[in-house]
Design a protein around this motif. Structure first.
Motif, PDB file in Angstrom:
ATOM      1  N   ASP A  61     -41.916   1.183  -6.057  1.00 30.45           N
ATOM      2  CA  ASP A  61     -42.823   1.211  -4.906  1.00 30.45           C
ATOM      3  C   ASP A  61     -42.108   1.678  -3.641  1.00 30.45           C
ATOM      4  O   ASP A  61     -42.706   2.332  -2.788  1.00 30.45           O
ATOM      5  CB  ASP A  61     -43.393  -0.193  -4.634  1.00 30.45           C
ATOM      6  CG  ASP A  61     -44.212  -0.726  -5.791  1.00 30.45           C
ATOM      7  OD1 ASP A  61     -45.037   0.035  -6.343  1.00 30.45           O
ATOM      8  OD2 ASP A  61     -44.034  -1.912  -6.154  1.00 30.45           O
ATOM      9  N   THR A  62     -40.834   1.301  -3.519  1.00 26.81           N
ATOM     10  CA  THR A  62     -40.144   1.463  -2.235  1.00 26.81           C
ATOM     11  C   THR A  62     -38.647   1.657  -2.457  1.00 26.81           C
ATOM     12  O   THR A  62     -38.078   1.072  -3.374  1.00 26.81           O
ATOM     13  CB  THR A  62     -40.360   0.183  -1.381  1.00 26.81           C
ATOM     14  OG1 THR A  62     -41.764   0.047  -1.137  1.00 26.81           O
ATOM     15  CG2 THR A  62     -39.626   0.220  -0.058  1.00 26.81           C
ATOM     16  N   CYS A  64     -35.073   0.991  -0.545  1.00 28.71           N
ATOM     17  CA  CYS A  64     -34.471   0.253   0.562  1.00 28.71           C
ATOM     18  C   CYS A  64     -32.980   0.561   0.612  1.00 28.71           C
ATOM     19  O   CYS A  64     -32.282   0.477  -0.395  1.00 28.71           O
ATOM     20  CB  CYS A  64     -34.675  -1.250   0.386  1.00 28.71           C
ATOM     21  SG  CYS A  64     -33.861  -2.221   1.680  1.00 28.71           S
ATOM     22  N   ALA A  78     -36.507   8.470  -1.164  1.00 23.53           N
ATOM     23  CA  ALA A  78     -37.914   8.048  -1.045  1.00 23.53           C
ATOM     24  C   ALA A  78     -38.828   9.270  -0.997  1.00 23.53           C
ATOM     25  O   ALA A  78     -39.891   9.300  -1.609  1.00 23.53           O
ATOM     26  CB  ALA A  78     -38.102   7.186   0.198  1.00 23.53           C
ATOM     27  N   VAL A  83     -42.295   7.750  -2.343  1.00 23.87           N
ATOM     28  CA  VAL A  83     -42.571   6.328  -2.081  1.00 23.87           C
ATOM     29  C   VAL A  83     -42.110   5.995  -0.652  1.00 23.87           C
ATOM     30  O   VAL A  83     -41.589   6.850   0.055  1.00 23.87           O
ATOM     31  CB  VAL A  83     -41.863   5.403  -3.101  1.00 23.87           C
ATOM     32  CG1 VAL A  83     -42.348   5.686  -4.518  1.00 23.87           C
ATOM     33  CG2 VAL A  83     -40.340   5.524  -3.009  1.00 23.87           C
ATOM     34  N   ARG A  84     -42.305   4.742  -0.287  1.00 27.03           N
ATOM     35  CA  ARG A  84     -41.960   4.277   1.058  1.00 27.03           C
ATOM     36  C   ARG A  84     -40.451   4.105   1.203  1.00 27.03           C
ATOM     37  O   ARG A  84     -39.754   3.841   0.224  1.00 27.03           O
ATOM     38  CB  ARG A  84     -42.641   2.915   1.226  1.00 27.03           C
ATOM     39  CG  ARG A  84     -42.750   2.363   2.607  1.00 27.03           C
ATOM     40  CD  ARG A  84     -43.829   1.268   2.606  1.00 27.03           C
ATOM     41  NE  ARG A  84     -43.351   0.030   1.994  1.00 27.03           N
ATOM     42  CZ  ARG A  84     -42.891  -1.009   2.690  1.00 27.03           C
ATOM     43  NH1 ARG A  84     -42.826  -0.977   4.003  1.00 27.03           N
ATOM     44  NH2 ARG A  84     -42.503  -2.112   2.067  1.00 27.03           N
ATOM     45  N   SER A  85     -39.953   4.234   2.430  1.00 29.61           N
ATOM     46  CA  SER A  85     -38.522   4.069   2.712  1.00 29.61           C
ATOM     47  C   SER A  85     -38.315   3.024   3.797  1.00 29.61           C
ATOM     48  O   SER A  85     -38.923   3.101   4.868  1.00 29.61           O
ATOM     49  CB  SER A  85     -37.946   5.408   3.186  1.00 29.61           C
ATOM     50  OG  SER A  85     -36.619   5.243   3.649  1.00 29.61           O
ATOM     51  N   ILE A 103     -42.274  -6.435   3.115  1.00 29.59           N
ATOM     52  CA  ILE A 103     -42.433  -6.140   1.691  1.00 29.59           C
ATOM     53  C   ILE A 103     -43.386  -7.156   1.078  1.00 29.59           C
ATOM     54  O   ILE A 103     -43.469  -8.295   1.534  1.00 29.59           O
ATOM     55  CB  ILE A 103     -41.087  -6.133   0.928  1.00 29.59           C
ATOM     56  CG1 ILE A 103     -40.335  -7.442   1.114  1.00 29.59           C
ATOM     57  CG2 ILE A 103     -40.227  -4.968   1.342  1.00 29.59           C
ATOM     58  CD1 ILE A 103     -39.100  -7.528   0.247  1.00 29.59           C
ATOM     59  N   GLU A 107     -43.087  -6.500  -5.015  1.00 31.86           N
ATOM     60  CA  GLU A 107     -42.903  -5.062  -4.748  1.00 31.86           C
ATOM     61  C   GLU A 107     -41.633  -4.570  -5.445  1.00 31.86           C
ATOM     62  O   GLU A 107     -40.582  -5.209  -5.375  1.00 31.86           O
ATOM     63  CB  GLU A 107     -42.810  -4.847  -3.227  1.00 31.86           C
ATOM     64  CG  GLU A 107     -42.841  -3.402  -2.821  1.00 31.86           C
ATOM     65  CD  GLU A 107     -43.065  -3.236  -1.304  1.00 31.86           C
ATOM     66  OE1 GLU A 107     -43.601  -4.159  -0.655  1.00 31.86           O
ATOM     67  OE2 GLU A 107     -42.672  -2.185  -0.781  1.00 31.86           O
ATOM     68  N   ILE A 109     -38.519  -2.428  -5.914  1.00 31.95           N
ATOM     69  CA  ILE A 109     -37.658  -1.785  -4.922  1.00 31.95           C
ATOM     70  C   ILE A 109     -36.357  -1.281  -5.542  1.00 31.95           C
ATOM     71  O   ILE A 109     -35.711  -1.971  -6.332  1.00 31.95           O
ATOM     72  CB  ILE A 109     -37.378  -2.793  -3.779  1.00 31.95           C
ATOM     73  CG1 ILE A 109     -38.716  -3.104  -3.083  1.00 31.95           C
ATOM     74  CG2 ILE A 109     -36.339  -2.239  -2.797  1.00 31.95           C
ATOM     75  CD1 ILE A 109     -38.660  -4.013  -1.923  1.00 31.95           C
TER      76      ILE A 109
END
Ligand code: ZN
Length: 201
Positions: A61-62, A64, A78, A83-85, A103, A107, A109
């Motif tokens: 999903d993300t 990090c 990302a 996906v999200r960063s 978060i 989620e 990661i």
């Protein structure tokens, strides 16, 4: 992709006589900031990394990153994974999520670094994410210094590796350099002086 050549072309694989953060000396040093100097080159590297992650079949999903070193690599990964960063920052004894980043529980990661040496910062980032209910599904880095075992790599995991061995590590390549204790360093014996590369010089 010949990752070592990409680092050499970017002057990111330094040769000389270096004093490492551990206090040891080495004839080679990886300066990943240099390989991320050109966004198009950075995107080629993270596209290759994203392909490895997708082929392995894990859901993400993300991404990090532990700041500051991992932020550029994490952001580009990302983008490659679409996906999200987010990033975590140093606090006393660990890392924490700031700046309004949130978060969700469960989620999925990936913790992304530019280089994994022993994985200490990546582990602290993972602990911060897990404390907030996130699930760390993988670690990723452009380069692996050979202490931890990457998916598809030939090196065995070394005792110095701090990453949990039940979570996969994806890296483009292993960069296993000889390191010497100062009193045993052949470069010192040759008469040269170790210089301190990296963020503190
Ligand atoms: Zn030396």
């Amino acid at each position: 992709m010949n990752v070592e050549q990409v680092y050499k072309d970017a002057n990111a694989l330094l040769e000389g006589h270096f004093l490492l953060a551990s206090g040891n000396h080495s004839a080679r040093y990886l300066q990943s900031a240099k390989v991320l100097e050109y966004p198009k080159k950075a995107a080629e590297l993270t596209d290759a990394l994203a392909k490895m992650i997708r082929n392995y079949g894990i859901e993400v999903d993300t991404v990090c990153a532990p700041a500051l070193g991992g932020v550029l690599a994490g952001y580009e990964l990302a983008r490659s994974l679409d996906v999200r960063s987010i990033f975590v920052e140093k606090k006393e004894g660990g890392m924490e999520l700031r700046r309004g980043f949130e978060i969700k529980k469960g989620e999925k990661i990936i913790i992304c670094e530019d280089i994994i040496t022993t994985g200490g910062s990546a582990l602290k980032a993972a602990q911060a994410i897990e404390a907030l209910g996130g699930e760390v599904v993988a670690f990723a880095s452009l380069a692996n210094r050979g202490f931890c075992k990457r998916v598809g790599g030939d090196n065995d995991v070394k005792p110095a590796c701090k990453l949990p061995n039940d979570i996969p590590l994806f890296s483009l390549d292993d960069f296993t350099f000889e390191m010497y204790r100062p009193e045993e360093c052949p470069l010192c014996k040759g008469g040269s002086t170790a210089i301190k590369p990296g963020s503190k010089s």
